[in-house]
Design a protein around this motif. Structure first.
Motif, PDB file in Angstrom:
ATOM      1  N   SER A 260      -7.669  -3.311   2.106  1.00  0.00           N
ATOM      2  CA  SER A 260      -8.881  -4.072   1.854  1.00  0.00           C
ATOM      3  C   SER A 260      -9.500  -3.510   0.583  1.00  0.00           C
ATOM      4  O   SER A 260      -8.936  -2.616  -0.047  1.00  0.00           O
ATOM      5  N   HIS A 261     -10.670  -4.000   0.231  1.00  0.00           N
ATOM      6  CA  HIS A 261     -11.340  -3.445  -0.945  1.00  0.00           C
ATOM      7  C   HIS A 261     -11.752  -1.997  -0.695  1.00  0.00           C
ATOM      8  O   HIS A 261     -11.818  -1.196  -1.613  1.00  0.00           O
ATOM      9  N   ALA A 262     -12.024  -1.673   0.560  1.00  0.00           N
ATOM     10  CA  ALA A 262     -12.460  -0.319   0.894  1.00  0.00           C
ATOM     11  C   ALA A 262     -11.286   0.650   1.031  1.00  0.00           C
ATOM     12  O   ALA A 262     -11.434   1.839   0.796  1.00  0.00           O
ATOM     13  N   LYS A 263     -10.141   0.161   1.450  1.00  0.00           N
ATOM     14  CA  LYS A 263      -8.969   1.014   1.655  1.00  0.00           C
ATOM     15  C   LYS A 263      -7.809   0.462   0.834  1.00  0.00           C
ATOM     16  O   LYS A 263      -7.279  -0.605   1.142  1.00  0.00           O
ATOM     17  N   LYS A 264      -7.436   1.180  -0.211  1.00  0.00           N
ATOM     18  CA  LYS A 264      -6.264   0.753  -0.974  1.00  0.00           C
ATOM     19  C   LYS A 264      -5.649   1.921  -1.720  1.00  0.00           C
ATOM     20  O   LYS A 264      -6.297   2.912  -2.001  1.00  0.00           O
ATOM     21  N   VAL A 265      -4.366   1.768  -2.010  1.00  0.00           N
ATOM     22  CA  VAL A 265      -3.641   2.755  -2.807  1.00  0.00           C
ATOM     23  C   VAL A 265      -3.867   2.385  -4.264  1.00  0.00           C
ATOM     24  O   VAL A 265      -3.533   1.280  -4.687  1.00  0.00           O
ATOM     25  N   GLN A 266      -4.466   3.303  -5.014  1.00  0.00           N
ATOM     26  CA  GLN A 266      -4.741   3.034  -6.425  1.00  0.00           C
ATOM     27  C   GLN A 266      -3.512   3.253  -7.294  1.00  0.00           C
ATOM     28  O   GLN A 266      -3.226   2.465  -8.183  1.00  0.00           O
ATOM     29  N   SER A 267      -2.819   4.370  -7.051  1.00  0.00           N
ATOM     30  CA  SER A 267      -1.642   4.649  -7.871  1.00  0.00           C
ATOM     31  C   SER A 267      -0.664   5.529  -7.113  1.00  0.00           C
ATOM     32  O   SER A 267      -1.026   6.241  -6.178  1.00  0.00           O
ATOM     33  N   LEU A 268       0.574   5.448  -7.536  1.00  0.00           N
ATOM     34  CA  LEU A 268       1.674   6.215  -6.964  1.00  0.00           C
ATOM     35  C   LEU A 268       2.499   6.709  -8.140  1.00  0.00           C
ATOM     36  O   LEU A 268       2.995   5.904  -8.934  1.00  0.00           O
ATOM     37  N   GLU A 269       2.607   8.033  -8.295  1.00  0.00           N
ATOM     38  CA  GLU A 269       3.388   8.618  -9.397  1.00  0.00           C
ATOM     39  C   GLU A 269       4.479   9.506  -8.823  1.00  0.00           C
ATOM     40  O   GLU A 269       4.266  10.182  -7.824  1.00  0.00           O
ATOM     41  N   PHE A 270       5.624   9.518  -9.496  1.00  0.00           N
ATOM     42  CA  PHE A 270       6.733  10.356  -9.047  1.00  0.00           C
ATOM     43  C   PHE A 270       7.741  10.510 -10.176  1.00  0.00           C
ATOM     44  O   PHE A 270       7.721   9.762 -11.149  1.00  0.00           O
ATOM     45  N   THR A 271       8.606  11.496 -10.023  1.00  0.00           N
ATOM     46  CA  THR A 271       9.652  11.787 -11.004  1.00  0.00           C
ATOM     47  C   THR A 271      11.004  11.558 -10.352  1.00  0.00           C
ATOM     48  O   THR A 271      11.236  12.024  -9.232  1.00  0.00           O
ATOM     49  N   ASP A 272      11.886  10.838 -11.040  1.00  0.00           N
ATOM     50  CA  ASP A 272      13.216  10.587 -10.480  1.00  0.00           C
ATOM     51  C   ASP A 272      14.187  11.701 -10.843  1.00  0.00           C
ATOM     52  O   ASP A 272      13.833  12.662 -11.535  1.00  0.00           O
ATOM     53  N   SER A 273      15.427  11.573 -10.390  1.00  0.00           N
ATOM     54  CA  SER A 273      16.423  12.631 -10.596  1.00  0.00           C
ATOM     55  C   SER A 273      16.842  12.776 -12.054  1.00  0.00           C
ATOM     56  O   SER A 273      17.409  13.794 -12.439  1.00  0.00           O
ATOM     57  N   LEU A 274      16.554  11.769 -12.886  1.00  0.00           N
ATOM     58  CA  LEU A 274      16.864  11.862 -14.316  1.00  0.00           C
ATOM     59  C   LEU A 274      15.726  12.489 -15.112  1.00  0.00           C
ATOM     60  O   LEU A 274      15.846  12.669 -16.317  1.00  0.00           O
ATOM     61  N   GLY A 275      14.601  12.783 -14.428  1.00  0.00           N
ATOM     62  CA  GLY A 275      13.457  13.380 -15.114  1.00  0.00           C
ATOM     63  C   GLY A 275      12.458  12.365 -15.631  1.00  0.00           C
ATOM     64  O   GLY A 275      11.487  12.730 -16.289  1.00  0.00           O
ATOM     65  N   THR A 276      12.648  11.087 -15.326  1.00  0.00           N
ATOM     66  CA  THR A 276      11.701  10.060 -15.757  1.00  0.00           C
ATOM     67  C   THR A 276      10.510  10.051 -14.814  1.00  0.00           C
ATOM     68  O   THR A 276      10.676  10.042 -13.595  1.00  0.00           O
TER      69      THR A 276
ATOM     70  N   ALA B 152       1.113   2.385   1.162  1.00  0.00           N
ATOM     71  CA  ALA B 152       0.069   1.439   1.563  1.00  0.00           C
ATOM     72  C   ALA B 152      -0.691   2.003   2.754  1.00  0.00           C
ATOM     73  O   ALA B 152      -0.140   2.767   3.561  1.00  0.00           O
ATOM     74  N   TRP B 153      -1.954   1.634   2.870  1.00  0.00           N
ATOM     75  CA  TRP B 153      -2.733   1.971   4.059  1.00  0.00           C
ATOM     76  C   TRP B 153      -2.106   1.263   5.242  1.00  0.00           C
ATOM     77  O   TRP B 153      -1.632   0.126   5.137  1.00  0.00           O
ATOM     78  N   ALA B 154      -2.123   1.928   6.395  1.00  0.00           N
ATOM     79  CA  ALA B 154      -1.509   1.356   7.586  1.00  0.00           C
ATOM     80  C   ALA B 154      -2.131   1.975   8.832  1.00  0.00           C
ATOM     81  O   ALA B 154      -2.844   2.982   8.752  1.00  0.00           O
ATOM     82  N   THR B 155      -1.839   1.365   9.953  1.00  0.00           N
ATOM     83  CA  THR B 155      -2.172   1.975  11.241  1.00  0.00           C
ATOM     84  C   THR B 155      -0.867   2.173  11.981  1.00  0.00           C
ATOM     85  O   THR B 155       0.073   1.382  11.842  1.00  0.00           O
ATOM     86  N   ALA B 156      -0.803   3.237  12.768  1.00  0.00           N
ATOM     87  CA  ALA B 156       0.418   3.546  13.510  1.00  0.00           C
ATOM     88  C   ALA B 156       0.055   4.248  14.800  1.00  0.00           C
ATOM     89  O   ALA B 156      -0.958   4.948  14.887  1.00  0.00           O
ATOM     90  N   HIS B 157       0.895   4.051  15.800  1.00  0.00           N
ATOM     91  CA  HIS B 157       0.785   4.818  17.046  1.00  0.00           C
ATOM     92  C   HIS B 157       1.695   6.026  16.890  1.00  0.00           C
ATOM     93  O   HIS B 157       2.904   5.882  16.756  1.00  0.00           O
ATOM     94  N   LEU B 158       1.088   7.205  16.873  1.00  0.00           N
ATOM     95  CA  LEU B 158       1.887   8.411  16.736  1.00  0.00           C
ATOM     96  C   LEU B 158       2.479   8.773  18.090  1.00  0.00           C
ATOM     97  O   LEU B 158       1.841   8.596  19.132  1.00  0.00           O
ATOM     98  N   ASP B 159       3.722   9.278  18.095  1.00  0.00           N
ATOM     99  CA  ASP B 159       4.433   9.572  19.345  1.00  0.00           C
ATOM    100  C   ASP B 159       3.678  10.527  20.256  1.00  0.00           C
ATOM    101  O   ASP B 159       3.656  10.359  21.453  1.00  0.00           O
ATOM    102  N   ASP B 160       3.083  11.547  19.667  1.00  0.00           N
ATOM    103  CA  ASP B 160       2.457  12.576  20.492  1.00  0.00           C
ATOM    104  C   ASP B 160       1.039  12.223  20.938  1.00  0.00           C
ATOM    105  O   ASP B 160       0.411  12.979  21.654  1.00  0.00           O
ATOM    106  N   GLU B 161       0.535  11.070  20.531  1.00  0.00           N
ATOM    107  CA  GLU B 161      -0.817  10.681  20.904  1.00  0.00           C
ATOM    108  C   GLU B 161      -0.832   9.206  21.278  1.00  0.00           C
ATOM    109  O   GLU B 161      -0.077   8.411  20.747  1.00  0.00           O
ATOM    110  N   ASP B 162      -1.728   8.872  22.201  1.00  0.00           N
ATOM    111  CA  ASP B 162      -1.824   7.480  22.633  1.00  0.00           C
ATOM    112  C   ASP B 162      -3.033   6.815  21.980  1.00  0.00           C
ATOM    113  O   ASP B 162      -3.932   6.340  22.645  1.00  0.00           O
TER     114      ASP B 162
ATOM    115  N   ASN C 111     -12.503   8.568   4.275  1.00  0.00           N
ATOM    116  CA  ASN C 111     -13.926   8.895   4.355  1.00  0.00           C
ATOM    117  C   ASN C 111     -14.187  10.377   4.627  1.00  0.00           C
ATOM    118  O   ASN C 111     -15.200  10.737   5.193  1.00  0.00           O
ATOM    119  N   HIS C 112     -13.287  11.230   4.188  1.00  0.00           N
ATOM    120  CA  HIS C 112     -13.458  12.665   4.354  1.00  0.00           C
ATOM    121  C   HIS C 112     -14.611  13.149   3.492  1.00  0.00           C
ATOM    122  O   HIS C 112     -14.892  12.591   2.429  1.00  0.00           O
TER     123      HIS C 112
END
Length: 175
Positions: free
Chosen positions: A139-155, A54-64, A91-92
């Motif tokens: 929001s409508h502008a920032k969202k995760v559309q899809s997440l794909e991955f393979t498990d240890s069984l190969g699924t 998910a989109w999020a905001t975070a305070h990174l340790d090395d930056e204020d 927005n890259h």
């Protein structure tokens, strides 16, 4: 010397009981194998449900400063492979490049979204401890559309806003 049927009856009964026992054992083995396979699929799905992004905001340790990015969480006790996250909102200048992990270990990871002038669309993966707070923000502008991955069984699994979690065709190695 005459042979009487009764003389061999105990042997025939032993043979029939043995054959019936073998049939019963075979049927039990088939049911046990089916149950094992069903349990394995159920457990794999349960583990796959533990992966989220998910989109999020975070305070990174090395930056204020507060950074925008994607929080990826693997709450399962197992690693997943060939993770590909497609998002809207970065927005890259090159557009929304997917986020990729060769191997996603259990834990929480924050991937910072870079601005238009940065060389790459996404920053390095920062491990976020369980006690560290992040703010989820979609929001409508920032969202995760899809997440794909393979498990240890190969699924291969795919989670999307349209279809929820479901098994997916395997990605070709060329992709």
């Amino acid at each position: 010397m005459s042979v009487e049927f009764g003389q061999y009856l105990p042997n025939w009964l032993d043979l029939l009981v043995t054959a019936a026992g073998m049939v019963a054992a075979s049927v039990a083995a088939v049911f046990a194998w089916r149950t094992f396979k069903e349990d394995r699929v159920r457990d794999a799905r349960r583990a796959a449900l533990g992966v989220s992004a998910a989109w999020a905001t975070a305070h990174l340790d090395d930056e204020d400063r507060e950074a925008w990015g994607v929080l990826v969480h693997n709450a399962a006790s197992t690693a997943f492979h060939d993770v590909l996250i497609t998002v809207l909102g970065n927005n890259h200048q090159r557009g929304a490049e997917p986020i990729a992990f060769k191997k996603l270990q259990p834990g929480r990871y924050f991937i910072e979204s870079h601005g238009k002038t940065a060389q790459r669309a996404w920053g390095r993966q920062t491990v976020i401890a369980e006690h560290e707070r992040v703010k989820l923000a979609e929001s409508h502008a920032k969202k995760v559309q899809s997440l794909e991955f393979t498990d240890s069984l190969g699924t291969r699994w795919r989670s999307s806003t349209e279809g929820g979690l479901r098994s997916a065709p395997r990605r070709s190695q060329d992709a």
